[in-house]
Design a protein around this motif. Sequence first.
Motif, PDB file in Angstrom:
ATOM      1  N   MET A   9       0.807  -1.202   0.000  1.00  0.00           N
ATOM      2  CA  MET A   9       0.000   0.000   0.000  1.00  0.00           C
ATOM      3  C   MET A   9       0.856   1.276   0.000  1.00  0.00           C
ATOM      4  O   MET A   9       0.326   2.356  -0.130  1.00  0.00           O
ATOM      5  CB  MET A   9      -0.884  -0.009   1.238  1.00  0.00           C
ATOM      6  CG  MET A   9      -2.359  -0.025   1.059  1.00  0.00           C
ATOM      7  SD  MET A   9      -3.038   0.068  -0.564  1.00  0.00           S
ATOM      8  CE  MET A   9      -4.732   0.011  -0.177  1.00  0.00           C
ATOM      9  N   TRP A  10       2.165   1.135   0.161  1.00  0.00           N
ATOM     10  CA  TRP A  10       3.030   2.310   0.177  1.00  0.00           C
ATOM     11  C   TRP A  10       3.136   2.982  -1.177  1.00  0.00           C
ATOM     12  O   TRP A  10       3.181   4.200  -1.272  1.00  0.00           O
ATOM     13  CB  TRP A  10       4.434   1.926   0.657  1.00  0.00           C
ATOM     14  CG  TRP A  10       4.490   1.719   2.131  1.00  0.00           C
ATOM     15  CD1 TRP A  10       4.361   0.537   2.803  1.00  0.00           C
ATOM     16  CD2 TRP A  10       4.654   2.717   3.125  1.00  0.00           C
ATOM     17  NE1 TRP A  10       4.434   0.743   4.147  1.00  0.00           N
ATOM     18  CE2 TRP A  10       4.625   2.090   4.378  1.00  0.00           C
ATOM     19  CE3 TRP A  10       4.831   4.098   3.091  1.00  0.00           C
ATOM     20  CZ2 TRP A  10       4.751   2.777   5.568  1.00  0.00           C
ATOM     21  CZ3 TRP A  10       4.966   4.781   4.281  1.00  0.00           C
ATOM     22  CH2 TRP A  10       4.923   4.123   5.497  1.00  0.00           C
ATOM     23  N   LEU A  11       3.180   2.203  -2.236  1.00  0.00           N
ATOM     24  CA  LEU A  11       3.365   2.769  -3.569  1.00  0.00           C
ATOM     25  C   LEU A  11       2.217   3.704  -3.980  1.00  0.00           C
ATOM     26  O   LEU A  11       2.483   4.825  -4.425  1.00  0.00           O
ATOM     27  CB  LEU A  11       3.568   1.651  -4.596  1.00  0.00           C
ATOM     28  CG  LEU A  11       4.007   2.102  -5.977  1.00  0.00           C
ATOM     29  CD1 LEU A  11       5.304   2.914  -5.910  1.00  0.00           C
ATOM     30  CD2 LEU A  11       4.195   0.901  -6.882  1.00  0.00           C
ATOM     31  N   PRO A  12       0.942   3.300  -3.821  1.00  0.00           N
ATOM     32  CA  PRO A  12      -0.130   4.245  -4.146  1.00  0.00           C
ATOM     33  C   PRO A  12      -0.080   5.510  -3.289  1.00  0.00           C
ATOM     34  O   PRO A  12      -0.319   6.613  -3.788  1.00  0.00           O
ATOM     35  CB  PRO A  12      -1.416   3.453  -3.886  1.00  0.00           C
ATOM     36  CG  PRO A  12      -1.022   2.023  -3.996  1.00  0.00           C
ATOM     37  CD  PRO A  12       0.408   1.967  -3.511  1.00  0.00           C
ATOM     38  N   MET A  13       0.239   5.354  -2.000  1.00  0.00           N
ATOM     39  CA  MET A  13       0.307   6.524  -1.125  1.00  0.00           C
ATOM     40  C   MET A  13       1.397   7.493  -1.597  1.00  0.00           C
ATOM     41  O   MET A  13       1.161   8.704  -1.711  1.00  0.00           O
ATOM     42  CB  MET A  13       0.575   6.112   0.317  1.00  0.00           C
ATOM     43  CG  MET A  13       0.641   7.308   1.260  1.00  0.00           C
ATOM     44  SD  MET A  13       1.117   6.887   2.936  1.00  0.00           S
ATOM     45  CE  MET A  13       2.792   6.373   2.714  1.00  0.00           C
ATOM     46  N   ILE A  14       2.551   6.972  -1.893  1.00  0.00           N
ATOM     47  CA  ILE A  14       3.657   7.827  -2.338  1.00  0.00           C
ATOM     48  C   ILE A  14       3.336   8.440  -3.700  1.00  0.00           C
ATOM     49  O   ILE A  14       3.528   9.636  -3.916  1.00  0.00           O
ATOM     50  CB  ILE A  14       4.975   7.027  -2.370  1.00  0.00           C
ATOM     51  CG1 ILE A  14       5.398   6.685  -0.943  1.00  0.00           C
ATOM     52  CG2 ILE A  14       6.077   7.809  -3.084  1.00  0.00           C
ATOM     53  CD1 ILE A  14       6.523   5.676  -0.844  1.00  0.00           C
ATOM     54  N   GLY A  15       2.830   7.624  -4.609  1.00  0.00           N
ATOM     55  CA  GLY A  15       2.512   8.126  -5.944  1.00  0.00           C
ATOM     56  C   GLY A  15       1.440   9.206  -5.932  1.00  0.00           C
ATOM     57  O   GLY A  15       1.588  10.245  -6.586  1.00  0.00           O
ATOM     58  N   LEU A  36      -6.182   9.150   0.605  1.00  0.00           N
ATOM     59  CA  LEU A  36      -7.134   8.709   1.631  1.00  0.00           C
ATOM     60  C   LEU A  36      -8.510   8.426   1.029  1.00  0.00           C
ATOM     61  O   LEU A  36      -9.156   7.430   1.377  1.00  0.00           O
ATOM     62  CB  LEU A  36      -7.254   9.765   2.733  1.00  0.00           C
ATOM     63  CG  LEU A  36      -6.022  10.003   3.600  1.00  0.00           C
ATOM     64  CD1 LEU A  36      -6.262  11.155   4.564  1.00  0.00           C
ATOM     65  CD2 LEU A  36      -5.626   8.736   4.350  1.00  0.00           C
ATOM     66  N   VAL A  37      -8.956   9.278   0.118  1.00  0.00           N
ATOM     67  CA  VAL A  37     -10.251   9.073  -0.538  1.00  0.00           C
ATOM     68  C   VAL A  37     -10.192   7.828  -1.418  1.00  0.00           C
ATOM     69  O   VAL A  37     -11.098   6.987  -1.395  1.00  0.00           O
ATOM     70  CB  VAL A  37     -10.655  10.327  -1.348  1.00  0.00           C
ATOM     71  CG1 VAL A  37     -11.863  10.054  -2.223  1.00  0.00           C
ATOM     72  CG2 VAL A  37     -10.928  11.495  -0.405  1.00  0.00           C
ATOM     73  N   TRP A  38      -9.125   7.692  -2.186  1.00  0.00           N
ATOM     74  CA  TRP A  38      -8.940   6.534  -3.053  1.00  0.00           C
ATOM     75  C   TRP A  38      -8.979   5.245  -2.230  1.00  0.00           C
ATOM     76  O   TRP A  38      -9.659   4.283  -2.594  1.00  0.00           O
ATOM     77  CB  TRP A  38      -7.605   6.684  -3.787  1.00  0.00           C
ATOM     78  CG  TRP A  38      -7.204   5.522  -4.628  1.00  0.00           C
ATOM     79  CD1 TRP A  38      -7.590   5.257  -5.913  1.00  0.00           C
ATOM     80  CD2 TRP A  38      -6.321   4.456  -4.239  1.00  0.00           C
ATOM     81  NE1 TRP A  38      -6.999   4.100  -6.350  1.00  0.00           N
ATOM     82  CE2 TRP A  38      -6.215   3.595  -5.346  1.00  0.00           C
ATOM     83  CE3 TRP A  38      -5.613   4.162  -3.078  1.00  0.00           C
ATOM     84  CZ2 TRP A  38      -5.428   2.447  -5.312  1.00  0.00           C
ATOM     85  CZ3 TRP A  38      -4.823   3.033  -3.053  1.00  0.00           C
ATOM     86  CH2 TRP A  38      -4.742   2.182  -4.160  1.00  0.00           C
ATOM     87  N   LYS A  39      -8.249   5.243  -1.128  1.00  0.00           N
ATOM     88  CA  LYS A  39      -8.176   4.059  -0.270  1.00  0.00           C
ATOM     89  C   LYS A  39      -9.539   3.747   0.348  1.00  0.00           C
ATOM     90  O   LYS A  39      -9.987   2.596   0.351  1.00  0.00           O
ATOM     91  CB  LYS A  39      -7.136   4.283   0.830  1.00  0.00           C
ATOM     92  CG  LYS A  39      -6.886   3.073   1.711  1.00  0.00           C
ATOM     93  CD  LYS A  39      -5.771   3.350   2.681  1.00  0.00           C
ATOM     94  CE  LYS A  39      -6.376   3.427   4.054  1.00  0.00           C
ATOM     95  NZ  LYS A  39      -5.442   3.641   5.127  1.00  0.00           N
ATOM     96  N   GLU A  40     -10.215   4.769   0.835  1.00  0.00           N
ATOM     97  CA  GLU A  40     -11.516   4.589   1.478  1.00  0.00           C
ATOM     98  C   GLU A  40     -12.558   4.031   0.506  1.00  0.00           C
ATOM     99  O   GLU A  40     -13.423   3.247   0.891  1.00  0.00           O
ATOM    100  CB  GLU A  40     -12.000   5.928   2.043  1.00  0.00           C
ATOM    101  CG  GLU A  40     -13.184   5.833   2.958  1.00  0.00           C
ATOM    102  CD  GLU A  40     -12.851   5.243   4.321  1.00  0.00           C
ATOM    103  OE1 GLU A  40     -13.741   4.589   4.894  1.00  0.00           O
ATOM    104  OE2 GLU A  40     -11.715   5.429   4.803  1.00  0.00           O
TER     105      GLU A  40
END
Length: 150
Positions: free
Chosen positions: A1-7, A63-67
């Motif tokens: 999950m780190w890659l989407p957060m960083i990107g 955060l929105v994407w993840k939620e």
Amino acid sequence: MWLPMIGMTALPHLGGLYGGYITRKEVKTWYTTLQKPSWRPPNAAFPVVWTCLYTGMGYGSYLVWKELGGFTEDAVVPLGLYGLQLALNWAWTPIFFGAHKLKWALFEIVLLTGTVGATMVSWYPVNRTATLLMAPYLAWLCLETVLWVL
């Protein structure tokens, strides 16, 4: 999950880097000829502020994407509005600093500010923290709009 957060956190900075390239040349020449209010923040504040704002909006989008479980049907409006405001944000600098189109830039920043507000409204039911991360950005856009109107 780190890659989407960083990107997703880094994505807004791409337009900021391009905008900085355009602005850097014009701040020392054309921009000095414009009348600006005495209470305007110093030039050195702008890159620092924009770094913080881009980071906040990017992380908020994550955060929105993840939620919402990624780029799902439920994410179309919140992330679509986010993408629209990001495109408008990236377009403002070439219009103002690159083309020197002050009236177009004013129209564009008003449209941008409204789109940021709509993005925040669409994010609120999904993730309030993400919405709050956009609040300084909305406030800064209001300040910038007033700077160009005065």
